[in-house]
Motif scaffolding. Structure first.
Motif, short mmCIF file in Angstrom:
data_model
loop_
_atom_site.label_atom_id
_atom_site.label_comp_id
_atom_site.label_asym_id
_atom_site.label_seq_id
_atom_site.Cartn_x
_atom_site.Cartn_y
_atom_site.Cartn_z
N UNK A 44 18.85 27.70 -26.64
CA UNK A 44 19.14 27.54 -28.39
C UNK A 44 19.96 27.08 -28.65
N UNK A 45 20.48 26.73 -30.03
CA UNK A 45 21.58 26.96 -30.32
C UNK A 45 22.68 28.28 -29.81
N UNK A 46 23.93 27.79 -30.32
CA UNK A 46 24.64 28.44 -29.57
C UNK A 46 25.79 28.43 -30.59
N UNK A 47 25.61 28.41 -31.57
CA UNK A 47 27.19 28.69 -33.16
C UNK A 47 28.31 28.76 -32.67
N UNK A 84 27.36 33.95 -35.05
CA UNK A 84 27.64 34.50 -33.94
C UNK A 84 26.58 34.58 -33.42
N UNK A 85 26.37 34.35 -31.51
CA UNK A 85 25.10 34.62 -31.59
C UNK A 85 25.13 35.77 -30.37
N UNK A 86 24.35 36.60 -29.98
CA UNK A 86 24.39 37.90 -29.73
C UNK A 86 23.10 37.60 -28.61
N UNK A 123 15.68 33.96 -34.13
CA UNK A 123 16.27 33.49 -32.67
C UNK A 123 16.49 32.16 -33.01
N UNK A 124 17.50 31.75 -31.29
CA UNK A 124 18.33 31.21 -31.35
C UNK A 124 17.58 29.43 -30.72
N UNK A 125 16.68 30.06 -30.33
CA UNK A 125 15.72 28.85 -29.72
C UNK A 125 15.42 28.14 -30.71
N UNK A 126 15.07 28.49 -31.26
CA UNK A 126 14.56 27.21 -32.90
C UNK A 126 15.58 26.81 -33.48
N UNK A 127 16.61 27.28 -33.22
CA UNK A 127 18.31 26.22 -34.02
C UNK A 127 18.72 25.10 -32.96
#
Length: 130
Positions: A44-47, A84-86, A123-127
């Motif tokens: 997913x996205x990482x910011x 941020x990503x966590x 959810x990072x997988x949606x970005x």
């Protein structure tokens, strides 16, 4: 803070490299027998910048956990500021099972419902990174 970001980025590279090698026919190592999960963010996205593109309609949560409490809705096609990503509690979203990356998005603009200020985990997988 920067050392944590570097460690997270390094872990993401390892996960990506593993994913690439697995798609070329290599087999993954078995999961630990003690039931522990990796602390690496999975896909997913990482910011990496300050913004992420939202690729599907998602409900932001108050914590990096799917049932932690609805905060607001983001819609596919939106671009939002990220902080941020966590690694959070595993979830299933956007066609991915057992994902664990959550992106904190926040801003002080008015949302679709007119409420000022907001922050939540999506959810990072949606970005994807912008």
């Amino acid at each position: 803070m920067r050392s944590k970001l570097r460690a997270l980025t390094g872990a993401a590279i390892v996960v990506l490299a593993t994913s690439v090698s697995m798609s070329s026919g290599a087999s993954a190592a078995p999961a630990p027998s003690n039931g522990s999960r990796s602390s690496a963010v999975l896909v997913g996205g990482r910011c990496n910048g300050s913004w992420v593109n939202v690729n599907a309609t998602v409900e932001a949560q108050s914590r990096p956990q799917a049932d932690s409490g609805y905060v607001f809705t983001l819609y596919a096609g939106e671009t939002v500021p990220c902080r941020k990503i966590v690694v959070g509690v595993d979830y299933k979203a956007c066609g991915v099972n057992d994902a664990n990356g959550w992106i904190l998005v926040q801003d002080d603009l008015r949302r679709h419902d007119g409420t000022p200020g907001w922050s939540g985990y999506i959810p990072s997988v949606c970005t994807s990174d912008r």
